[in-house]
Enzyme design. Structure first.
Site, short mmCIF file in Angstrom:
data_model
loop_
_atom_site.label_atom_id
_atom_site.label_comp_id
_atom_site.label_asym_id
_atom_site.label_seq_id
_atom_site.Cartn_x
_atom_site.Cartn_y
_atom_site.Cartn_z
N THR A 197 -1.74 5.57 2.12
CA THR A 197 -2.95 4.76 2.03
C THR A 197 -3.02 3.88 3.26
OG1 THR A 197 -2.92 4.72 -0.39
CG2 THR A 197 -4.17 2.99 0.70
N LEU A 227 0.87 -1.17 0.00
CA LEU A 227 0.00 0.00 0.00
C LEU A 227 0.91 1.22 0.00
CD1 LEU A 227 -2.62 -0.98 2.76
CD2 LEU A 227 -2.90 -1.15 0.27
N ASP A 228 0.48 2.28 -0.68
CA ASP A 228 1.25 3.52 -0.66
C ASP A 228 1.40 4.02 0.77
OD1 ASP A 228 1.33 3.47 -3.40
OD2 ASP A 228 -0.35 4.86 -3.65
N LYS A 229 2.41 4.82 1.01
CA LYS A 229 2.68 5.35 2.34
C LYS A 229 1.43 5.97 2.96
CE LYS A 229 5.30 9.02 4.67
NZ LYS A 229 6.31 10.10 4.52
N ARG A 245 -5.26 5.51 -7.92
CA ARG A 245 -4.99 6.95 -8.03
C ARG A 245 -4.90 7.38 -9.50
NH1 ARG A 245 0.24 7.56 -4.40
NH2 ARG A 245 -0.09 9.80 -4.81
#
Length: 296
Positions: A132, A128-130, A227
């Site tokens: 998110t 997961l992105d930082k 995104r």
């Protein structure tokens, strides 16, 4: 010291002798005594004559110590001998990388599961992105990691996200568009014909005055997929600093939200050893829930 470097500052000369290290790093080693001429410390501005004996004891850079265990608290929603399912908070980087060499989920995993040091990426199979939040699974054994990777490749892992986007999304839909590295901004992803196939399904959950809450389901797992896909149809995520484009408001609750409004709310897959179908849900974290309440 090679004669052809005579007359240079010692930090300049060392930079030519050891191009794999930055000049700033070499200057720091001169100050700390890790770099010396003729067994004595000298300042970076010291001029060399040629013929000096150079000794260098490089200090490991952050990339060399990135996989160190760290006692970082984790919100564990399930753990057994094969897997651990984590509810990741926004702000926690999953894997060490440029600018984030420590304090990551990987460092925390190595502290909690020391045996994970023998696994590729410490058992991490998806990220997961930082900024998110939400659910992700990590393998604790090589067999479990292999089984989970195969499920991801077969697209049998169910991942659903809550996404708050700018604008009014009129109906449910899907985006099937290849995603790859942006041709000029290398830190970004983009819809591009040279990218890898990617599909995101979305369903409208709630509409607000200037935003829409969506449930997004992934078929693929490309970097920044949700995104990029939602921005490509004119509905970038609220709070996304990279893909929000011109839709970002200048005031109000939407403008104040400090991260992309994306939360991994559901995760389901077959247990890698037993084959039992497992599923978990994670409620929207406090900041996300407060934003939705403020928009009502």
């Amino acid at each position: 010291m090679p004669a052809e470097l005579a007359g240079l500052r010692v930090d300049q000369a060392l930079a030519r002798m050891f191009p794999e290290h930055s000049r700033n790093r070499l200057a720091g080693w001169l100050r700390s005594g890790r770099a010396m001429l003729d067994a004595r410390t000298v300042e970076a501005k010291h001029k060399v004559w040629g013929g000096e004996r150079v000794s260098l004891a490089p200090e490991p850079g952050p990339e060399q110590t990135a996989h160190a265990p760290e006692a970082i608290p984790l919100a564990v929603v399930h753990e057994d001998a094969d897997i651990v399912v984590i509810d990741k908070p926004a702000g926690l980087v999953v894997h060490p990388g440029s600018g984030n060499w420590d304090g990551t989920l990987l460092n925390a995993l190595l502290h909690r599961v020391p045996a994970a040091s023998a696994l590729p990426r410490a058992g991490i199979v998806h990220r997961l992105d930082k900024d998110t939040s939400g659910l992700l699974v990590v393998a604790k054994t090589l067999a479990a990691q292999t089984a989970l990777v195969r499920q991801l490749q077969a697209r049998t892992v169910k991942r659903q996200y809550l996404a708050l986007v700018h604008g009014a999304v009129e109906r449910d839909g899907s985006v099937s568009a290849p995603i790859g590295r942006h041709p000029t901004a290398r830190t970004r992803m983009a819809v591009t014909s040279r990218g890898k196939p990617a599909t995101t399904h979305y369903r409208v959950l709630r509409r607000f005055a200037h935003a829409t809450l969506l449930e997004c389901t992934l078929e693929t797992g490309r970097t920044h997929q949700i995104r990029v896909h939602l921005a490509s149809i004119g509905h970038p995520l609220v709070g996304d600093p990279v893909y929000r484009g011109r839709r970002s408001p200048t005031a109000g609750a939407l403008a104040r939200f400090a991260r992309q409004a994306l939360h991994a709310a559901r995760l389901a897959f077959a247990h890698p050893r037993t084959g039992e179908r497992l599923e978990w849900e994670s409620a929207a974290p406090a900041d996300f829930a407060e934003l939705l309440a403020e928009l009502d």
